[in-house]
Each structure stands twice: as C-alpha cells, then as structure tokens.
Design an enzyme around this catalytic site. Sequence first.
Site: not given
Length: 354
Positions: A87, A134-136, A160, A164
């Site tokens: 990624a 990801t936690d984002e 980003y 994801k």
Amino acid sequence: MKYKKNILITGGAGFIGSHVVHLFVNKYPEYQIINLDKLTYAGNLTNLKDIEKKNNYIFIKADICDFDNILSIFKSHKVSDVIHLAAESHVDRSIKDPFTFAQTNVIGTLSLLQAAKECWKEDYSSHLFYHVSTDEVYGALEFDDTLFTEKTSYDPHSPYSASKAASDHFVRAFQDTYGLQTVISNCSNNYGPYQFPEKLIPLFINNIRHGKSLPVYGKGENVRDWLYVEDHARAIDLVFHEGKTRETYNIGGFNEWRNIDLIKVMIKVADKILGNSEGASERLITYVTDRAGHDLRYAIDANKIKNELGWEPSLQFEEGIEKTIRWYLENQEWMDEVTSGEYQMYYDNMYSDR
C-alpha cells in the site's frame, strides 16, 4: 518440494511487510513464502538479505495493479493464501497525489481479489485472503477515553485513509458476493527497524543525529497509539492461523502518546546514546503549520485479539523506543543508503505521524 501452503505476501520489502516475511520464512519452513513487491521508494530488499537464499523464499518484482501479471503469478506459483500489505501509506503524499493512492490501494487490492476469486473458485473454504489495514479508516477521536473498536463506523478524513477504507469494503464485498474467505486487521502506528525515514520516528532520529530541525505539526498535541512492528508481525501470524474468517481484528499497542511527548522521549534517549547533554536536542524542535485535516487522536481497543487469540504487545513502549533508536543509530549505513538528498530537502519542513 511440495509445500503445505504457498503464501503470497504483498509489500514484503516494505517496513511491516519485511518483518512479516522474516517471521513466516523462518518460522514455517513447510510454507513457500512468495514476496511480491513493486520496489517503490519504500521497498528495500536489503531488509531481507539474511533470508534471500532460503529454500522456501521467493521474491517477485511486480505491480499489484497489473491484473494479468498477478493472475499469472497466482497460477504459476499455485498461490494458496494471501497476506496483503502492499500500500501507499504516507498521509502527506496522499494529500499531494491522491490518484496514486486510489490506484495502488484500491485498484491494486481489487486486482488481487479478482485473481484470488478466479484461481480459488473450486474451493474458497481452503484459501484465505488476509487484508492488513489501518486504524485511520475510523476517522478521529476526541481527547477522552473512547477507543476504536471493530464495530466503529468508518469515517476516513484523508485520501490515504479513504483509499484504505475503500479497499476494506472491496474485501468484504468479495467475501459477501462470491464467498471468498477473508479476514481484515486494522492496526495503529507501527515503529521499529527498517521503517523508511519519511515517518516520524526514523526521520526524527536521523535529524537528531545530524542536528537538524525537528518539525512538529501545530502544537504537537495530536495523539497516536504506537505498536512495535515485531509485535504486529506476531499478531498477523496469529490472525492468519487462528483468526476467524469474515472477522475484523484491531491491533494496537495500548500505548497512546501526544506527538510532542513522544518526541521529547526520543530526544532524551537519543541524546543519552549519542553522548549529548540531557535534553540538548530539544532546541531542534520547530513548530510548523498543521497538516490539512489532521486527525486529533487515534486509539485502538485491541481487547478482541487479546481475549480471543491471546495476543498482547511484548514490549513496554520505553523499552521498544530505546531498542528502535539504538537500531537506527547503530545502522547508520542503512539510513544513509535510503535517505537521498532530495528526500531530505522535501521533508525538512514536514513529517507524517503515521
């Protein structure tokens, strides 16, 4: 030799990926590990020199967005399972170039899913597509005691995290539509050896070493949860082997730090190792204009993986950060090789806290 599994690990020359490849190659000689990486700026095969001659290890340079090639690789190597880490991951880069992030993170994931669907359609139940996220994707938290759980609604704020989130949705869509067996994990900020020095911790270690500016976004009050990369690799191993398909697992360090407090801890440890007077490098801290859409706080509730699979971080943060700082300072040749003059110029006034 016939291997028990032929596991395709994407992004295996990157930071987290190289640690996962190391773990699987050394721990499971009965598996063939196929490391597929495009070798963009963040991919570095020197991270894998010690295993490159192992009988159960293969490296393939390829672009996950090239579906025809990916399909050919699935067929020729009889890929049985996928651990997908490849990624684009730098938030600042995504703000400047969202198209690249959409292409790699969304279309690349879709390419892998489609190849898996076509090659495994005779029996999806004996194959696993493991997507590392990801936690984002969850957005941001306030400065309180709330945490991201596996049931937190998605609310991505950067190109980003949006890319994801989209890739996560595609994984679940292939699971629900076609019956592909999948699992997703969402992790917090990783730190440790081999991280490309555009990210906060290796960049700041290198800048402290050279007496260069330490640019801090805003007032440095943004909070992140930090996870030692080898602990993350252990968690991926557990989820791959013991996690339930069609499930999501949050992987975090139970370890929240304000950026400015983290930076001061790094300065204290680095100055001690370098023989500087205590706190000498605090003079290098420079506050810069905050990043657009900078999320206030990320914090993972990792109790599901702890309670169901028995995983928890092995290192206290103070131990992990000292181990990390020592590695970068003792491997200056590695740092110098991956740090170009152009890169340094570009990042003198910015960093990413991912």
